[in-house]
Design a protein around this motif. Structure first.
Motif, short mmCIF file in Angstrom:
data_model
loop_
_atom_site.label_atom_id
_atom_site.label_comp_id
_atom_site.label_asym_id
_atom_site.label_seq_id
_atom_site.Cartn_x
_atom_site.Cartn_y
_atom_site.Cartn_z
N ASP A 1 6.09 -5.87 5.83
CA ASP A 1 5.67 -6.72 4.71
C ASP A 1 4.66 -7.75 5.19
O ASP A 1 3.64 -8.01 4.54
CB ASP A 1 6.88 -7.42 4.09
N GLU A 2 4.93 -8.35 6.35
CA GLU A 2 4.00 -9.37 6.87
C GLU A 2 2.62 -8.77 7.12
O GLU A 2 1.59 -9.40 6.89
CB GLU A 2 4.56 -9.96 8.17
N ASP A 3 2.59 -7.53 7.59
CA ASP A 3 1.31 -6.90 7.94
C ASP A 3 0.67 -6.19 6.76
O ASP A 3 -0.38 -5.52 6.93
CB ASP A 3 1.52 -5.87 9.07
N ASP A 4 1.29 -6.27 5.55
CA ASP A 4 0.78 -5.53 4.38
C ASP A 4 0.60 -4.05 4.68
O ASP A 4 -0.35 -3.40 4.22
CB ASP A 4 -0.59 -6.09 3.92
N ALA A 5 1.50 -3.50 5.48
CA ALA A 5 1.34 -2.10 5.90
C ALA A 5 1.48 -1.13 4.74
O ALA A 5 0.83 -0.08 4.71
CB ALA A 5 2.37 -1.78 6.97
N TRP A 6 2.34 -1.48 3.75
CA TRP A 6 2.60 -0.52 2.66
C TRP A 6 1.34 -0.21 1.88
O TRP A 6 1.03 0.96 1.60
CB TRP A 6 3.69 -1.05 1.72
N ASP A 7 0.61 -1.30 1.53
CA ASP A 7 -0.62 -1.07 0.76
C ASP A 7 -1.59 -0.21 1.57
O ASP A 7 -2.24 0.69 1.05
CB ASP A 7 -1.27 -2.41 0.41
N ALA A 8 -1.65 -0.52 2.90
CA ALA A 8 -2.57 0.23 3.77
C ALA A 8 -2.22 1.71 3.76
O ALA A 8 -3.10 2.57 3.65
CB ALA A 8 -2.49 -0.34 5.18
N MET A 9 -0.91 2.04 3.85
CA MET A 9 -0.51 3.45 3.93
C MET A 9 -0.88 4.21 2.66
O MET A 9 -1.09 5.42 2.69
CB MET A 9 1.00 3.55 4.14
N LYS A 10 -0.93 3.52 1.50
CA LYS A 10 -1.12 4.23 0.24
C LYS A 10 -2.59 4.58 -0.02
O LYS A 10 -2.89 5.41 -0.87
CB LYS A 10 -0.56 3.39 -0.93
N GLU A 11 -3.52 3.85 0.68
CA GLU A 11 -4.95 4.08 0.42
C GLU A 11 -5.52 5.08 1.43
O GLU A 11 -5.19 5.02 2.63
CB GLU A 11 -5.71 2.75 0.52
N LEU A 12 -6.41 5.92 0.95
CA LEU A 12 -6.96 6.98 1.79
C LEU A 12 -7.65 6.38 3.02
O LEU A 12 -7.42 6.81 4.15
CB LEU A 12 -7.94 7.81 0.95
N ASN A 13 -8.46 5.36 2.80
CA ASN A 13 -9.28 4.87 3.90
C ASN A 13 -8.50 3.99 4.90
O ASN A 13 -8.95 3.76 6.01
CB ASN A 13 -10.50 4.11 3.36
N THR A 14 -7.35 3.46 4.50
CA THR A 14 -6.59 2.60 5.44
C THR A 14 -5.30 3.26 5.86
O THR A 14 -4.45 2.64 6.50
CB THR A 14 -6.27 1.25 4.79
N HIS A 15 -5.11 4.53 5.49
CA HIS A 15 -3.81 5.18 5.73
C HIS A 15 -3.43 5.17 7.21
O HIS A 15 -2.29 4.84 7.57
CB HIS A 15 -3.87 6.62 5.20
N VAL A 16 -4.39 5.46 8.08
CA VAL A 16 -4.09 5.56 9.52
C VAL A 16 -3.62 4.19 10.02
O VAL A 16 -2.64 4.07 10.76
CB VAL A 16 -5.33 6.05 10.29
N THR A 17 -4.35 3.14 9.63
CA THR A 17 -3.94 1.79 10.04
C THR A 17 -2.50 1.53 9.60
O THR A 17 -1.68 1.00 10.36
CB THR A 17 -4.85 0.74 9.35
N GLY A 18 -2.21 1.91 8.35
CA GLY A 18 -0.85 1.69 7.83
C GLY A 18 0.20 2.39 8.67
O GLY A 18 1.21 1.80 9.06
N VAL A 19 -0.07 3.66 9.04
CA VAL A 19 0.92 4.42 9.81
C VAL A 19 1.08 3.80 11.20
O VAL A 19 2.19 3.73 11.75
CB VAL A 19 0.50 5.91 9.90
N THR A 20 -0.06 3.33 11.76
CA THR A 20 0.01 2.66 13.07
C THR A 20 0.96 1.46 12.99
O THR A 20 1.79 1.25 13.86
CB THR A 20 -1.41 2.21 13.49
N LEU A 21 0.78 0.68 11.96
CA LEU A 21 1.65 -0.49 11.80
C LEU A 21 3.12 -0.06 11.68
O LEU A 21 4.03 -0.71 12.21
CB LEU A 21 1.25 -1.28 10.55
N LEU A 22 3.36 1.04 10.98
CA LEU A 22 4.74 1.55 10.81
C LEU A 22 5.32 1.91 12.18
O LEU A 22 6.44 1.53 12.53
CB LEU A 22 4.72 2.79 9.90
N ALA A 23 4.49 2.63 12.99
CA ALA A 23 4.96 3.04 14.33
C ALA A 23 5.24 1.83 15.19
O ALA A 23 6.22 1.77 15.93
CB ALA A 23 3.93 3.96 14.97
N ARG A 24 4.33 0.82 15.11
CA ARG A 24 4.48 -0.38 15.93
C ARG A 24 5.80 -1.07 15.60
O ARG A 24 6.58 -1.43 16.49
CB ARG A 24 3.30 -1.31 15.68
N ALA A 25 6.03 -1.21 14.27
CA ALA A 25 7.28 -1.89 13.83
C ALA A 25 8.49 -1.12 14.33
O ALA A 25 9.46 -1.69 14.83
CB ALA A 25 7.30 -2.01 12.31
#
Length: 1649
Positions: free
Chosen positions: A1291-1315
């Motif tokens: 939530d702090e990193d706004d990872a969910w929004d990132a994962m849902k968008e095509l262009n930021t999806h990879v960043t989102g997944v990275t944040l998920l893995a990091r967490a």
């Protein structure tokens, strides 16, 4: 008992003497008790101390002195024999000194001293007299209390005192002249009174007296001299108290005066004493004195007395007429003394006295009359010989008060009559009037008075009280005064027939039964009554009529039925010789039936029939037409007696009908019928009905004659409108004629019903119906009376026909026409109220018509049912009061209840008669469809009526069921479905009736299955006891019961009926009553659990219905239950349910979501669904590529329907908290699956909905839907796995929004893995394992997602720790050659990350739990000081205590006991802590420690050491501490070392039981003395320390303990106790601020002896 050191006893006694004036009265009482106890043990010593105390404290306050003196008196009183002579002498002089020290009168103090002298004087009279006479010197006015003491002594020791009295009187006479003050005059007068009484007692018992030579004249001179002063001087005093005492003394002195002196003084004495009544209120003393004067004068045969009579009688009569209040004894005593005066005078002057009293009777003043009657009764009872000659005079005089209206006077008259009866007055001329008076008052009615006026008059006599008294008097006269038998038998019979005596019937019959039985068994000739000779007796016929009608209403007039019947049986041969045998056989069974019945339980209809049958049998057996005709004539004549009791009159009409059946004389029959019809009061409905029943009964034997008579009466003047005498008198206007016609119409109905079957059918059309319609002209259809008569009559005719039809076939052509008329009547009734019996009568009549041929057509019976069912069920409740219209009288609530009851009963009868025409499942359904809609009504009363009607109908169906061939009961399911939810209706009555319905339905089903009539199915029988469970409105009970019901239904229900039942129950989910919705859901779910497995093909339809139902269910519980339904179906047909739900339109509406979510409630089902969804998601294509449009090239990804629906479903499923367990167990697989699904949803369009042409905006919303669902599902999964830190990071990193968008999806997944790496390390190996297969997936979007996840993991040290480094590295190496450039890029990044994540391999350090160290320390060389520092000061906590308790469990018992002893000593101070919690915890710890006891002495000593503290804290003000003490003592018990004490602790000390502390401590001290004599020293010293406790309760307990110890100890153990310490301690406690402590200390002191 033990003796103590003298000084101890003295110290204690002294303390008690000091405390004797304690300000608390309870302490004072206890101090006195203890002093008396000590005094009884050692009278001399304690008396000596009391004396010393008074001598040493001359200034003691009076109240304190009084207590000490009272103690002396009590000790002397009970131990007079054991006190030494010197002690007696010193007590006498002390008391004498105390009594006379103050010249003024100080009543309490001096009275207490005087009482001591009187107590001593009972034995040592000479010593006392020596002392007192020294203070009673000639010529000196003595102290008030010296005289008082002499007076009291003469009372308490007559034989000792009388010999001294001559001398005392000699000394006293001169003193009288010296007495100037009223109080001295009073005390001298009182003494003279006592002296005279004592002398009289001495003279009366000379045989027992020490000096038998004493004579009356020894005292006459002195007494007369004293009388002279008292009477001539003091009696004139103004002080009322003095006058009264002088008057009393004069009375006593008269007996001792010489006769000539008395005779000479009488003319003055009597008027003077009489005059005292005016001046004083205490009349009893004056009357007593007057009685003594009269007794003395009568005894000496005074001549002067007669001259005083007039004044005397006047006064005495006034006194005897004064009110007597039995709650105020002086008024009663006065009354009795005055009556004694009358007796004395009656023996000397009988004539004058009786004349006087009888003259006063004529005075109508209530009080005066009551007085005269009291005297009269007294004289009749006490002076019977004197009164013998006055009997007739008295009989004549009593008549006047008999006419008095006052109940008080009547009560006294009854008492006089009772006395007269016992002395032979009633046999004389005029005696029967007295009997009549008693009977008249037995017939009184209740006093109707408002309850507000509570009367304050103690003498008030209600009608009820007077009546009860007369009942008992009549009974007494019958049973105890033998010679009255011929006065009462047979004369009492006269009172049975006039109606004014009806309320006396019961006592009259009872008396006559006693008399008759006696005469009969003694075979006295007077038993046989000659009715021709006896004057005023009713004829045998009239008597029999009256008693029969009484019997028909057995509970009226105070229950006159049984006595009337018993009397009839005794009178049998007197009524007619031939009745005896019939009645001996028939009456006893009737009597026993009444004995078992109450007014409510007796079936009135059957009872009447039994009595009419008795009458018929009696008349048959008499075989005497003349007698029977006479009976009929008298019965007709007797009708008018019942004009105010129409029910009784109606019964008499029936008796006349039965009698006319037995009359062979046709003329008599005609004549009686004519009289009945003419004399009847046709305006009254009950009377009309009665006449009609009577006429109908007559027709049974005389059909022709009766019809002819009715025809003739119908044409007679009664119906003419011509100007006749009737019109002139305005007697019969229009209404009147209608009422007479109504009677006639009813008569025809009853004639049809009663006529012989073989004769009636031919008469129905031409004679009966023709005549009825002639009288019933349509013009006055509105006349209610005629309408009701017509309805009833038609019903009776239908009944008559159906009886005959059994023998002869008959088509009743007018059936339909009559039913139509009936229904018109019904429809014309107002729908909003029930005021008339039209409805019930119409339905009863239709029920009677139903059974006749021809049968109704389907439409006709539908109309009939519709009109009747709706017309009754829709009525307002019976408590509803209808609006009053101008011309009707309103029904009272009781009548309204009856009318409602009849209406519902009539409806049920009609339904039964309709069912009887077609008793098949179809016939039943035809009726039930009219009722079923009412079962779910919002109005309680409507539901109750509907279910009652249904229950009744089903019972009838079962009773009349005959299964000829195997028919199926095809509507069982539908009926069960409608009725079972009502088992939890809010209304208890509906619940009970619903269970009855189910029971009956299942019983019917059993019969259809071919079981026999008497077969009992265990399950079905088990339904009835459930009714009791349903009386309890508690929800949980109701549901448990519903579920039990369902199990029974489920067992008995054929498979083909199951569907109907289930779909009916779906309807029940939206019932008007929330409770029933809940019940439907419980029944549904129980049923599906048991039987759902066979319903696979219905699942889609069921889910559809549930989906619709959910939309209208508001009740939360029911929604939950519907979820359960879905779950149950899923557990049985998972694939079908999932297929059905997956095919629901997307996006899911809230109801479909609810159904998905419901399936999460069962972990097993949820697990299956999760696995099924994951499997489907792996094998199904997540999307298809479609051309965007014809115009533009380019492809769009469009989601496939099933995976999307599955993902939505999975998300809803995870929302159910119950799904946590499967979610956690499948976490790695689900995490992987949803992460991959998320990757495959990014940038994918939703499927086109064929129903809607999407506009752009919707489409965008839809596009978000695909990946939003996957993301939400993943997010919920993380929550279910309780990975809160991971979620917080995302939530702090706004990872969910990132994962849902095509262009930021990879960043989102990275944040998920990091967490995950940082906060969920241990979960990663399994996740990595689950994700690996997706790296080879054909969809690159999924490979990108997994690679991004893996590459970030390598960035973290955790990968090395978890030995994932090789797997991840290998995967990265493989991906480096992936066709997708994004994947390759991510793989390279991953390998680079390894350098950061694992620069070297470090061995993981293992951290150990510090507790091990702690334990280690404890078990090896443990030094307790450290741990016990926790206990210092106030910082101790419960934790430290319980921690120690736990640690101890790991210690080695063998080397622990010394440690335990050490802890004991350290903990002891905490037992007395001010903090309740600390006290409590330390006591519990003590208990736990004691388990380590192994019997060493040192350990036992510690237990005993603590025991004292625990014992005393059993009364601790804090309840928790008391419980802890009980626990600790029970645990310690085995270690104490005494079997008795161990048993006692274990039996009496239970936390929840109360304890009688005093008895407990008393028994305990006995055992301590027996088993541990050597420890007594230790114990009492320990207990004494608690005398200083902070808690008053504990101080009081310690005092009690010491008290019981002293009380129970034997001489030989006394040396163990330090009495000095004990006595000092108790002395201090006796001054404690708390009164309870002071009282206990005083009580303990009582044991010092």
């Amino acid at each position: 008992t033990a003796t103590m050191d003298d000084t101890d006893v003295e110290q204690v006694t002294l303390a008690l003497l000091d405390a004797a004036n304690d300000k608390d009265s309870e302490v004072q009482d206890q101090v006195r008790k203890s002093m008396l106890t000590l005094g009884k043990q050692q009278p001399d010593r304690v008396l000596a101390m009391c004396q010393d105390y008074l001598l040493k404290h001359p200034k003691l306050v009076v109240s304190h002195r009084v207590v000490v003196l009272q103690t002396i008196e009590l000790i002397v009183g009970c131990r007079i024999e054991e006190i030494s002579a010197p002690r007696i002498k010193s007590i006498i002089s002390l008391a004498s000194e105390e009594m006379t020290r103050s010249k003024d009168v100080v009543p309490d103090w001096q009275q207490a001293a005087s009482n001591i002298l009187v107590a001593v004087g009972n034995k040592h009279i000479n010593d006392i007299m020596e002392e007192i006479l020294s203070k009673f010197q000639p010529g000196v006015l003595p102290h008030f209390f010296v005289v008082q003491t002499l007076a009291n002594l003469s009372d308490s020791n007559v034989y000792g005192m009388v010999p001294f009295l001559n001398a005392i009187l000699g000394t006293m006479l001169p003193m009288l002249a010296m007495a100037k003050q009223d109080n001295m005059k009073w005390v001298f007068s009182s003494a003279l009174c006592h002296f005279s009484d004592s002398i009289l007692e001495y003279l009366a018992n000379l045989d027992k007296a020490p000096d038998p030579t004493v004579r009356k004249d020894t005292f006459s001179g002195e007494i007369y001299a004293a009388f002279d002063i008292l009477f001539n001087n003091w009696l004139q005093s103004r002080e009322p108290k003095l006058r009264l005492t002088v008057g009393e003394a004069v009375g006593s002195m008269c007996h001792l005066m010489a006769s000539d002196k008395l005779e000479e003084q009488l003319p003055r004495i009597i008027p003077t004493i009489v005059s005292l009544y005016k001046k004083n209120t205490e009349h009893y003393v004056i009357s007593k004195s007057l009685c003594q004067v009269l007794e003395a004068s009568v005894n000496m045969g005074s001549r002067v007395l007669e001259t005083q009579l007039d004044g005397l009688l006047l006064t005495l009569h006034q006194q005897v007429s004064a009110p007597v209040d039995y709650s105020d004894p002086p008024t009663v005593k006065n009354h009795n003394e005055v009556l004694r005066c009358f007796s004395l005078l009656a023996n000397s002057f009988p004539d004058r006295l009786v004349m006087y009293v009888l003259q006063r009777l004529e005075n109508s003043n209530e009080r005066s009359r009551m007085g005269s009657l009291a005297v009269l009764r007294h004289l009749i009872n006490s002076s019977s010989s004197t009164m013998e000659s006055k009997k007739l005079l008295i009989l004549a005089s009593i008549r006047q008060p008999m006419a008095d209206h006052s109940n008080k006077v009547k009560k006294r008259v009854v008492q006089v009559i009772s006395a007269m009866a016992h002395h032979g007055y009633l046999e004389l001329e005029g005696g029967e009037l007295l009997v009549r008076f008693i009977v008249q008052n037995c017939a009184l009615h209740d006093t109707y008075q408002s309850h507000q006026r509570a009367t304050s008059d103690p003498e008030e006599v209600t009608n009820e009280a007077l009546r009860t008294m007369c009942d008992s008097t009549l009974h007494l006269l019958t049973t105890t005064v033998g010679r009255l038998a011929d006065v009462l038998w047979p004369k009492l019979l006269y009172y049975l027939t006039p109606s004014q005596f009806s309320n006396a019937t019961t006592p009259l019959c009872k008396s006559l039964i006693v008399l008759g039985n006696k005469k009969k068994s003694n075979q006295e000739p007077s038993f046989k009554i000659d009715f021709t000779q006896e004057v005023n007796l009713p004829s045998p016929q009239t008597l029999m009529i009256r008693l029969l009608v009484n019997a028909a209403f057995p509970f009226n007039s105070r229950g006159h039925g049984p006595p009337s019947l018993s009397l009839l049986q005794i009178l049998s041969i007197n009524i007619h010789p031939k009745t005896e045998t019939v009645w001996e056989k028939e009456i006893p069974p009737l009597l026993s039936l009444l004995e078992e019945s109450t007014a409510e339980s007796l079936d009135k209809k059957k009872w009447d029939e039994k009595l009419l049958e008795l009458l018929s049998q009696t008349l048959t057996s008499i075989e005497d037409d003349k007698w029977v005709c006479q009976f009929a004539a008298e019965a007709t004549r007797y009708l008018s007696t019942y004009n105010n009791a129409l029910e009784e009159k109606s019964f008499l009409y029936r008796c006349i009908g039965v009698t006319l059946q037995q009359c062979f004389n046709k003329e008599v029959v005609k004549k009686q019928l004519q009289e009945v019809l003419l004399a009847a009061r046709h305006n009254d409905a009950i009377e009309r009905e009665g006449v009609a029943m009577g006429v109908g009964l007559c027709a049974n034997s005389h059909l022709e004659g009766t019809l002819a008579k009715l025809d003739e009466f119908g044409k007679s003047d009664a119906f003419k409108k011509s100007p006749s005498i009737f019109n002139l008198l305005k007697e019969r206007n229009e209404v009147e004629v209608e009422k007479v016609k109504s009677t006639l119409i009813l008569c025809y109905g009853h004639v049809a019903l009663n006529a012989p079957p073989e004769k009636i059918l031919s008469r129905i059309d031409q004679d009966i119906l023709r005549c009825i319609s002639k009288h019933f002209n349509t013009k006055v259809r509105s006349d209610l009376t005629m309408k009701l008569s017509l309805i009833q009559s038609v019903g009776l005719i239908a009944k008559a026909i159906s009886r005959c039809v059994k023998k002869q076939g008959y088509i009743f052509s007018r059936k339909q026409e009559l039913i139509t008329v009936m229904l018109d009547f019904m429809k014309s009734e107002p729908s909003d109220s029930l005021k008339t019996p039209v409805r019930p009568l119409v339905m009863t009549t239709c029920a009677n018509l139903m059974s006749l041929d021809p049968p109704l057509s389907e439409n006709e019976s539908f109309d009939l049912l519709k009109v009747c069912v709706n017309g009754v069920l829709s009525l307002p409740p019976d408590t509803h009061t209808p609006e009053k219209t101008k011309d009707e009288e309103i029904l009272d609530p009781k009548q309204r209840k009856v009318l409602y009851r009849d209406t519902l009963a009539a409806l049920q009868e009609l339904l039964r008669s309709i069912l009887a025409r077609d008793p098949s499942p179809d016939g039943l359904q035809g009726i039930f469809k009219h009722i079923e809609s009412w079962l779910g009504s919002v109005h309680d009363h409507e539901r109750e009526r509907a279910i009652t009607a249904t229950s009744n109908l089903l019972t009838y169906y079962l009773e009349s069921l005959t299964v000829k061939c195997m028919v199926s009961f095809h509507n069982l399911g539908a009926l069960l479905g409608r009725l079972s939810p009502r088992c939890s209706d809010p209304l208890p009555a509906v619940r009970a009736a619903a269970v009855d319905c189910l029971y009956t339905l299942l019983s019917i089903q059993l019969r259809y299955e071919g079981f026999s009539l008497d077969y009992r199915d265990e399950g079905v029988e088990g339904l009835l006891p459930l009714k009791e469970a349903l009386e309890n409105p508690d929800h949980s009970v109701l549901y448990k019961t519903c579920s039990d019901l369902t199990k029974v239904m489920s067992k008995r229900l054929p498979q083909q009926q199951l569907t109907t039942l289930v779909f009916m129950l779906f309807e029940g989910l939206v019932d008007s009553q929330a409770n029933c919705c809940r019940a439907s859901s419980v029944i549904l779910n129980t049923l599906l659990k048991n039987r759902g497995a066979g319903l696979q093909e219905l699942v889609p339809e069921m889910l559809e219905v549930l989906h619709v139902r959910l939309q209208s269910i508001t009740e939360e519980q029911v929604r939950v239950a519907v979820g359960q339904t879905v779950l149950i179906l899923a557990s049985q047909h998972l694939q079908t349910v999932i297929n059905t739900l997956v095919n629901q339109p997307l996006p899911y509406d809230s109801w479909t979501s609810e159904m998905w979510m419901a399936m999460g409630a069962d972990p097993i089902v949820a697990n299956q669904i999760m696995e099924m969804v994951m499997e489907k998601l792996v094998i199904t294509a997540p999307y298809v590529d479609k051309k965007e449009s014809m115009m533009r090239g380019g492809m769009t990804k469009v989601a496939t329907n099933q995976p999307l629906a599955m993902t939505c479903g999975l998300k809803e499923l995870l929302l159910n908290g119950q799904a946590q367990e499967p979610a956690v167990s499948l976490f790695p697989q689900l995490f992987s699956c949803l992460t991959v699904r998320l990757g495959a949803s990014v940038g994918v369009m939703p499927p086109k909905d064929n129903n809607h042409k999407h506009s752009g905006s919707l489409h965008v919303a839809g596009y978000i839907l695909c990946c939003r669902v996957a993301a939400e599902a993943l997010r919920i999964l993380l929550a279910r796995a309780q990975l809160d830190e991971v979620m917080k990071r995302l939530d702090e990193d706004d990872a969910w929004d990132a994962m849902k968008e095509l262009n930021t999806h990879v960043t989102g997944v990275t944040l998920l893995a990091r967490a995950m790496a940082k906060h969920a390390g241990p979960r990663l190996p399994a996740i990595v394992e689950s994700l690996c297969p997706s790296l080879n997936n054909i969809y690159e979007c999924q490979r990108i997602t997994v690679t991004a996840f893996f590459s970030e993991l390598l960035n973290h040290h955790v990968a090395t720790e978890l030995m994932l480094i090789d797997v991840l590295m290998n995967n990265m190496m493989e991906r480096i050659s992936d066709p997708c450039c994004t994947v390759r890029m991510l793989a390279v990044r991953g390998l680079g990350n390894i350098a950061v994540g694992s620069p070297e391999k470090v061995k993981a350090a293992c951290s150990h739990d510090s507790l091990v160290e702690v334990m280690f320390c404890f078990t090896s060389d443990w030094k307790p000081t450290g741990y016990l520092r926790f206990f210092s000061g106030k910082l101790i906590t419960l934790e430290a205590m319980s921690g120690l308790s736990k640690v101890l469990l790991h210690l080695d018992k063998n080397n622990v006991h010394l440690l335990v002893v050490y802890i004991f000593m350290k903990i002891r101070p905490f037992l007395e802590s001010d903090n309740d919690d600390i006290r409590c915890a330390s006591i519990l710890l003590m208990g736990n420690l004691s388990k380590f006891g192994s019997g060493e002495q040192v350990f036992k000593d510690q237990i005993h050491n603590v025991l004292v503290s625990l014992l005393l804290h059993l009364v601790d003000p804090n309840a928790q501490v008391v419980k802890a003490c009980k626990y600790a003592m029970r645990v310690c018990a085995p270690v104490v070392g005494s079997e008795q004490i161990t048993a006692m602790f274990q039996n009496h000390l239970h936390e929840d039981k109360s304890l009688h502390y005093g008895e407990f401590i008393n028994d305990l001290t006995k055992y301590l003395i027996q088993d541990f004599p050597g420890m007594l020293n230790f114990y009492h010293i320990s207990v004494i320390q608690f005398f200083k406790s902070n808690w008053a309760e504990v101080r009081a307990a310690a005092a009690m303990f010491i008290g019981f110890l002293l009380g129970n100890i034997q001489q030989e153990h006394l040396s163990h106790l330090n009495m000095g310490t004990i006595s000092k301690g108790l002395v201090v406690l006796l001054q404690d601020p708390d009164p309870v402590v002071r009282a206990k200390a005083a009580e303990a002191m009582g044991h010092f002896h």
